[in-house]
Design an enzyme around this catalytic site. Structure first.
Site, PDB file in Angstrom:
ATOM      1  N   GLY A 198       3.004   3.994  -1.642  1.00 21.05           N
ATOM      2  CA  GLY A 198       3.180   4.386  -3.034  1.00 21.05           C
ATOM      3  C   GLY A 198       1.842   4.384  -3.746  1.00 21.05           C
ATOM      4  O   GLY A 198       0.785   4.437  -3.121  1.00 21.05           O
ATOM      5  N   HIS A 216      -3.821   5.324   5.669  1.00 19.74           N
ATOM      6  CA  HIS A 216      -3.746   6.626   5.005  1.00 19.74           C
ATOM      7  C   HIS A 216      -4.574   6.611   3.726  1.00 19.74           C
ATOM      8  O   HIS A 216      -5.341   7.541   3.461  1.00 19.74           O
ATOM      9  CB  HIS A 216      -2.288   6.980   4.704  1.00 19.74           C
ATOM     10  CG  HIS A 216      -2.141   8.174   3.841  1.00 19.74           C
ATOM     11  ND1 HIS A 216      -1.950   8.085   2.485  1.00 19.74           N
ATOM     12  CD2 HIS A 216      -2.173   9.487   4.138  1.00 19.74           C
ATOM     13  CE1 HIS A 216      -1.871   9.302   1.983  1.00 19.74           C
ATOM     14  NE2 HIS A 216      -1.996  10.177   2.967  1.00 19.74           N
ATOM     15  N   ASP A 217      -4.432   5.562   2.925  1.00 21.76           N
ATOM     16  CA  ASP A 217      -5.206   5.451   1.681  1.00 21.76           C
ATOM     17  C   ASP A 217      -6.709   5.446   1.968  1.00 21.76           C
ATOM     18  O   ASP A 217      -7.485   6.104   1.271  1.00 21.76           O
ATOM     19  CB  ASP A 217      -4.833   4.182   0.914  1.00 21.76           C
ATOM     20  CG  ASP A 217      -3.461   4.252   0.272  1.00 21.76           C
ATOM     21  OD1 ASP A 217      -2.827   5.325   0.329  1.00 21.76           O
ATOM     22  OD2 ASP A 217      -3.028   3.229  -0.284  1.00 21.76           O
ATOM     23  N   TYR A 239       0.781  -1.233   0.000  1.00 14.80           N
ATOM     24  CA  TYR A 239       0.000   0.000   0.000  1.00 14.80           C
ATOM     25  C   TYR A 239       0.810   1.279   0.000  1.00 14.80           C
ATOM     26  O   TYR A 239       0.241   2.353  -0.203  1.00 14.80           O
ATOM     27  CB  TYR A 239      -0.977   0.013   1.187  1.00 14.80           C
ATOM     28  CG  TYR A 239      -2.108  -0.940   0.948  1.00 14.80           C
ATOM     29  CD1 TYR A 239      -3.224  -0.543   0.234  1.00 14.80           C
ATOM     30  CD2 TYR A 239      -2.037  -2.258   1.380  1.00 14.80           C
ATOM     31  CE1 TYR A 239      -4.251  -1.425  -0.039  1.00 14.80           C
ATOM     32  CE2 TYR A 239      -3.058  -3.149   1.121  1.00 14.80           C
ATOM     33  CZ  TYR A 239      -4.163  -2.726   0.412  1.00 14.80           C
ATOM     34  OH  TYR A 239      -5.177  -3.605   0.135  1.00 14.80           O
ATOM     35  N   GLY A 246      -1.393   3.114  -5.769  1.00 16.94           N
ATOM     36  CA  GLY A 246      -2.195   1.900  -5.809  1.00 16.94           C
ATOM     37  C   GLY A 246      -2.219   1.179  -4.480  1.00 16.94           C
ATOM     38  O   GLY A 246      -1.844   1.715  -3.455  1.00 16.94           O
TER      39      GLY A 246
END
Length: 60
Positions: free
Chosen positions: A29, A47-48, A27, A31
């Site tokens: 970077g 975070h994503d 996860y 994508g």
């Protein structure tokens, strides 16, 4: 958002977040897929998800 996250990592961990974490785990970077590999990868996953909720998308 990725550049801001990299800047945060640089300030807290004293590492270049973009260079060090761009291809880390599943996860960190661009994508993301699969299960987070460790605590650092889980942080990128969270975070994503947080960013996705703010922008109206809901990554699982």
């Amino acid at each position: 958002h990725l550049l801001q996250f990299g800047d945060l990592i640089n300030k807290i961990a004293r590492r270049n977040g973009i260079l060090y974490y761009s291809f880390y785990g599943c996860y960190c970077g661009l994508g993301g897929r699969g299960r987070p590999q460790d605590a650092t990868d889980r942080c990128c996953f969270v975070h994503d998800c947080c960013y996705g909720k703010v922008t109206g998308c809901d990554p699982k």
